[in-house]
Design an enzyme around this catalytic site. Structure first.
Site, PDB file in Angstrom:
ATOM      1  N   TYR A 100       0.843  -1.204   0.000  1.00 31.98           N
ATOM      2  CA  TYR A 100       0.000   0.000   0.000  1.00 31.98           C
ATOM      3  C   TYR A 100       0.877   1.253   0.000  1.00 31.98           C
ATOM      4  O   TYR A 100       1.552   1.563   0.992  1.00 31.98           O
ATOM      5  CB  TYR A 100      -0.933   0.023   1.218  1.00 31.98           C
ATOM      6  CG  TYR A 100      -1.916  -1.128   1.293  1.00 31.98           C
ATOM      7  CD1 TYR A 100      -2.259  -1.881   0.170  1.00 31.98           C
ATOM      8  CD2 TYR A 100      -2.523  -1.470   2.504  1.00 31.98           C
ATOM      9  CE1 TYR A 100      -3.151  -2.937   0.240  1.00 31.98           C
ATOM     10  CE2 TYR A 100      -3.433  -2.528   2.587  1.00 31.98           C
ATOM     11  CZ  TYR A 100      -3.728  -3.253   1.446  1.00 31.98           C
ATOM     12  OH  TYR A 100      -4.612  -4.300   1.538  1.00 31.98           O
ATOM     13  N   PRO A 135     -15.606  -4.406   2.460  1.00 33.11           N
ATOM     14  CA  PRO A 135     -16.925  -4.780   2.983  1.00 33.11           C
ATOM     15  C   PRO A 135     -18.040  -3.825   2.563  1.00 33.11           C
ATOM     16  O   PRO A 135     -19.213  -4.176   2.668  1.00 33.11           O
ATOM     17  CB  PRO A 135     -16.725  -4.752   4.509  1.00 33.11           C
ATOM     18  CG  PRO A 135     -15.633  -3.752   4.710  1.00 33.11           C
ATOM     19  CD  PRO A 135     -14.709  -3.930   3.531  1.00 33.11           C
ATOM     20  N   PHE A 194     -19.647   1.254  -3.186  1.00 36.14           N
ATOM     21  CA  PHE A 194     -20.924   1.151  -3.893  1.00 36.14           C
ATOM     22  C   PHE A 194     -22.094   0.997  -2.916  1.00 36.14           C
ATOM     23  O   PHE A 194     -23.151   1.627  -3.064  1.00 36.14           O
ATOM     24  CB  PHE A 194     -20.914  -0.024  -4.883  1.00 36.14           C
ATOM     25  CG  PHE A 194     -22.191  -0.114  -5.659  1.00 36.14           C
ATOM     26  CD1 PHE A 194     -22.394   0.701  -6.761  1.00 36.14           C
ATOM     27  CD2 PHE A 194     -23.230  -0.961  -5.257  1.00 36.14           C
ATOM     28  CE1 PHE A 194     -23.603   0.677  -7.451  1.00 36.14           C
ATOM     29  CE2 PHE A 194     -24.428  -0.995  -5.944  1.00 36.14           C
ATOM     30  CZ  PHE A 194     -24.622  -0.174  -7.047  1.00 36.14           C
ATOM     31  N   GLY A 225     -23.975   3.925  -1.328  1.00 38.69           N
ATOM     32  CA  GLY A 225     -24.817   4.794  -2.155  1.00 38.69           C
ATOM     33  C   GLY A 225     -24.107   6.077  -2.569  1.00 38.69           C
ATOM     34  O   GLY A 225     -24.709   6.949  -3.185  1.00 38.69           O
TER      35      GLY A 225
HETATM   36  N1  LIG Z   1      -6.258  -8.364   0.896  1.00 33.25           N
HETATM   37  C1  LIG Z   1      -6.530  -7.641  -0.172  1.00 33.25           C
HETATM   38  O1  LIG Z   1      -6.199  -8.022  -1.308  1.00 33.25           O
HETATM   39  C2  LIG Z   1      -7.273  -6.334  -0.028  1.00 33.25           C
HETATM   40  C3  LIG Z   1      -7.861  -5.731  -1.145  1.00 33.25           C
HETATM   41  C4  LIG Z   1      -8.564  -4.536  -0.960  1.00 33.25           C
HETATM   42  C5  LIG Z   1      -8.641  -3.961   0.309  1.00 33.25           C
HETATM   43  N2  LIG Z   1      -8.037  -4.575   1.380  1.00 33.25           N
HETATM   44  C6  LIG Z   1      -8.153  -4.002   2.744  1.00 33.25           C
HETATM   45  O2  LIG Z   1      -9.520  -3.793   3.039  1.00 33.25           O
HETATM   46  C7  LIG Z   1      -9.735  -2.429   3.439  1.00 33.25           C
HETATM   47  C8  LIG Z   1     -11.127  -1.979   3.003  1.00 33.25           C
HETATM   48  O3  LIG Z   1     -11.384  -2.259   1.637  1.00 33.25           O
HETATM   49  P1  LIG Z   1     -11.658  -1.118   0.536  1.00 33.25           P
HETATM   50  O4  LIG Z   1     -11.115   0.157   1.033  1.00 33.25           O
HETATM   51  O5  LIG Z   1     -11.178  -1.672  -0.753  1.00 33.25           O
HETATM   52  O6  LIG Z   1     -13.216  -1.068   0.401  1.00 33.25           O
HETATM   53  P2  LIG Z   1     -14.452  -0.605   1.333  1.00 33.25           P
HETATM   54  O7  LIG Z   1     -14.036  -0.515   2.736  1.00 33.25           O
HETATM   55  O8  LIG Z   1     -15.551  -1.483   0.931  1.00 33.25           O
HETATM   56  O9  LIG Z   1     -14.787   0.852   0.733  1.00 33.25           O
HETATM   57  C9  LIG Z   1     -13.915   1.932   0.830  1.00 33.25           C
HETATM   58  C10 LIG Z   1     -14.527   3.072   0.034  1.00 33.25           C
HETATM   59  O10 LIG Z   1     -15.757   3.471   0.652  1.00 33.25           O
HETATM   60  C11 LIG Z   1     -15.655   4.826   1.110  1.00 33.25           C
HETATM   61  N3  LIG Z   1     -16.342   4.850   2.425  1.00 33.25           N
HETATM   62  C12 LIG Z   1     -15.956   4.299   3.589  1.00 33.25           C
HETATM   63  N4  LIG Z   1     -16.907   4.470   4.537  1.00 33.25           N
HETATM   64  C13 LIG Z   1     -17.899   5.163   3.965  1.00 33.25           C
HETATM   65  C14 LIG Z   1     -19.143   5.653   4.434  1.00 33.25           C
HETATM   66  N5  LIG Z   1     -19.557   5.429   5.678  1.00 33.25           N
HETATM   67  N6  LIG Z   1     -19.936   6.335   3.577  1.00 33.25           N
HETATM   68  C15 LIG Z   1     -19.537   6.560   2.288  1.00 33.25           C
HETATM   69  N7  LIG Z   1     -18.367   6.124   1.794  1.00 33.25           N
HETATM   70  C16 LIG Z   1     -17.559   5.418   2.622  1.00 33.25           C
HETATM   71  C17 LIG Z   1     -14.189   5.136   1.144  1.00 33.25           C
HETATM   72  O11 LIG Z   1     -13.980   6.506   0.907  1.00 33.25           O
HETATM   73  P3  LIG Z   1     -12.685   7.309   1.409  1.00 33.25           P
HETATM   74  O12 LIG Z   1     -11.511   6.368   1.319  1.00 33.25           O
HETATM   75  O13 LIG Z   1     -12.603   8.434   0.469  1.00 33.25           O
HETATM   76  O14 LIG Z   1     -12.957   7.729   2.803  1.00 33.25           O
HETATM   77  C18 LIG Z   1     -13.651   4.297  -0.004  1.00 33.25           C
HETATM   78  O15 LIG Z   1     -13.886   4.942  -1.231  1.00 33.25           O
HETATM   79  C19 LIG Z   1      -8.579  -1.661   2.783  1.00 33.25           C
HETATM   80  O16 LIG Z   1      -8.319  -0.460   3.458  1.00 33.25           O
HETATM   81  C20 LIG Z   1      -7.449  -2.652   2.906  1.00 33.25           C
HETATM   82  O17 LIG Z   1      -6.859  -2.554   4.194  1.00 33.25           O
HETATM   83  C21 LIG Z   1      -7.381  -5.762   1.216  1.00 33.25           C
END
Ligand SMILES: NC(=O)c1ccc[n+]([C@@H]2O[C@H](COP(=O)([O-])OP(=O)(O)OC[C@H]3O[C@@H](n4cnc5c(N)ncnc54)[C@H](OP(=O)(O)O)[C@@H]3O)[C@@H](O)[C@H]2O)c1
Length: 334
Positions: A54, A196, A201, A204
């Site tokens: 990262y 998660p 998406f 919303g």
């Molecule tokens: N093992 C792997 O291959 C892998 C792959 C992907 C991710 N990960 C880990 O999983 C974590 C989470 O996954 P992710 O970041 O991909 O997806 P996510 O948590 O499903 O979604 C993150 C996105 O949602 C936004 N968001 C967060 N909370 C929100 C809310 N309450 N209302 C509106 N928008 C919101 C964030 O915006 P902002 O960032 O602009 O605040 C970002 O654009 C990562 O940080 C990473 O540590 C691991």
């Protein structure tokens, strides 16, 4: 905040995906990043997720610098075996990478160290054996895998006890339901769902690729569901989901997280990521919400896999994905 168990580790029921502060969906400025990390700990979020890749080390360095004096207040998870140069799970590489991660993180031990992806050119037993030696050397407490198939998990687990598997899992990404969740339960392995919130998406508030920077992960590796046509089609599921959240007086993000917390007899630990303080607070508050069986059924009916347009990764990544092998095997069986 309730706690859950990952082998010997006690963690908050909802963790923080720290990737977002340095990589993936834009970068937080230093002051904001510091505030998000400290606020997460202040709110009882004690499970922080990072990885070497990262920001090419920047995310680990950020955590090391900001939280050095609070190191005993959280369980630290990081990942190796994948860098900007690609996947490399050779024992000698993992042995080198852990030292660099420990140095960036300014700590003597990483509580949970994942193999970010299984290396197709290295038997998983060899990578996991090397990680077991990191435990013996006191550099790591528990080991984990990411995006593996259930067969790979079983092979790895025979080599060294695997504490956790981190895989994409959410209302609209159900791959672990094709075998991995069952194997995790049988073997006492905790599933840590990443993305998660469906990469925003499900909240919303996401935009499609025409309104995102070209280097955003939703324009690159996770593009298919953010293409305009798929994005539009998926509103047919999102709109009723938002209506359910309104009915419950919760936000869609909270509903998506509490659905995950209700799965697998309450053993999962989701790690939503954000660089916005209000969203951090909103997400962590989902830990207090309990869903009725009827509501869980309603959500499962709404988000049947066939109702979702587009795959979670691009075609080449889907083809190479170990985790997706479980789905392919399930389809072939039918
Ligand atoms: N093992 C792997 O291959 C892998 C792959 C992907 C991710 N990960 C880990 O999983 C974590 C989470 O996954 P992710 O970041 O991909 O997806 P996510 O948590 O499903 O979604 C993150 C996105 O949602 C936004 N968001 C967060 N909370 C929100 C809310 N309450 N209302 C509106 N928008 C919101 C964030 O915006 P902002 O960032 O602009 O605040 C970002 O654009 C990562 O940080 C990473 O540590 C691991």
């Amino acid at each position: 905040m309730h706690t859950r168990r990952i082998a010997s580790l006690d963690v908050s029921a909802i963790g923080l995906g720290c990737m977002n502060l340095s990589h993936g969906y834009g970068v937080a400025d230093r002051d904001t990043a510091e505030r998000v990390l400290n606020r997460a700990l202040d709110l009882g979020c004690t499970f922080l997720d990072t990885a070497m890749v990262y920001g090419d080390g920047a995310n680990e360095a950020l955590i090391g610098e900001v939280l050095r004096t609070r190191r005993t207040a959280f369980v630290l998870a990081s990942k190796g075996g994948m860098s900007a140069q690609g996947i490399d799970g050779r024992p000698q590489t993992l042995a080198r990478q852990i030292d660099a991660s420990l140095s960036r993180l300014k700590t003597d031990v990483i509580d949970l160290y994942y193999l970010h992806r299984a290396d197709p050119s290295v038997p998983i037993e060899e990578s996991v054996g090397a990680m077991g030696r990191l435990v013996e050397a006191g550099k790591v407490r528990e080991i984990g895998l990411s995006e593996v198939s259930s067969a790979q998990l079983l092979r790895a687990h025979r080599e060294w006890p695997v504490a956790a598997v981190q895989s994409e899992y959410s209302l609209w990404s159900r791959t672990p339901e094709h075998g991995l969740l069952d194997v995790c339960r049988q073997q006492g392995v905790t599933l840590v769902p990443f993305s998660p919130l469906g990469r925003q998406f499900l909240t919303g508030q996401a935009r499609d690729v025409t309104r995102l920077p070209a280097d955003d992960l939703r324009c690159t590796i996770a593009r298919p569901r953010f293409e305009p046509a798929a994005f539009r089609a998926n509103q047919a599921v999102l709109a009723p989901f938002q209506a359910i959240a309104r009915r419950l007086e919760r936000t869609p993000a909270q509903l998506a997280l509490s659905w995950l917390l209700s799965r697998a007899e309450g053993t999962l630990v989701p790690i939503p990521g954000t660089k916005h303080l209000p969203w951090l607070e909103e997400n962590l508050a989902a830990a207090d919400m309990t869903l009725s069986t009827a509501l869980i059924e309603e959500l499962d009916e709404l988000f049947v896999e066939s109702a979702i347009s587009g795959t979670r990764y691009t075609a080449d990544r889907m083809r190479d994905s170990d985790a997706e092998r479980d789905r392919l095997a399930a389809v072939q069986e039918r």
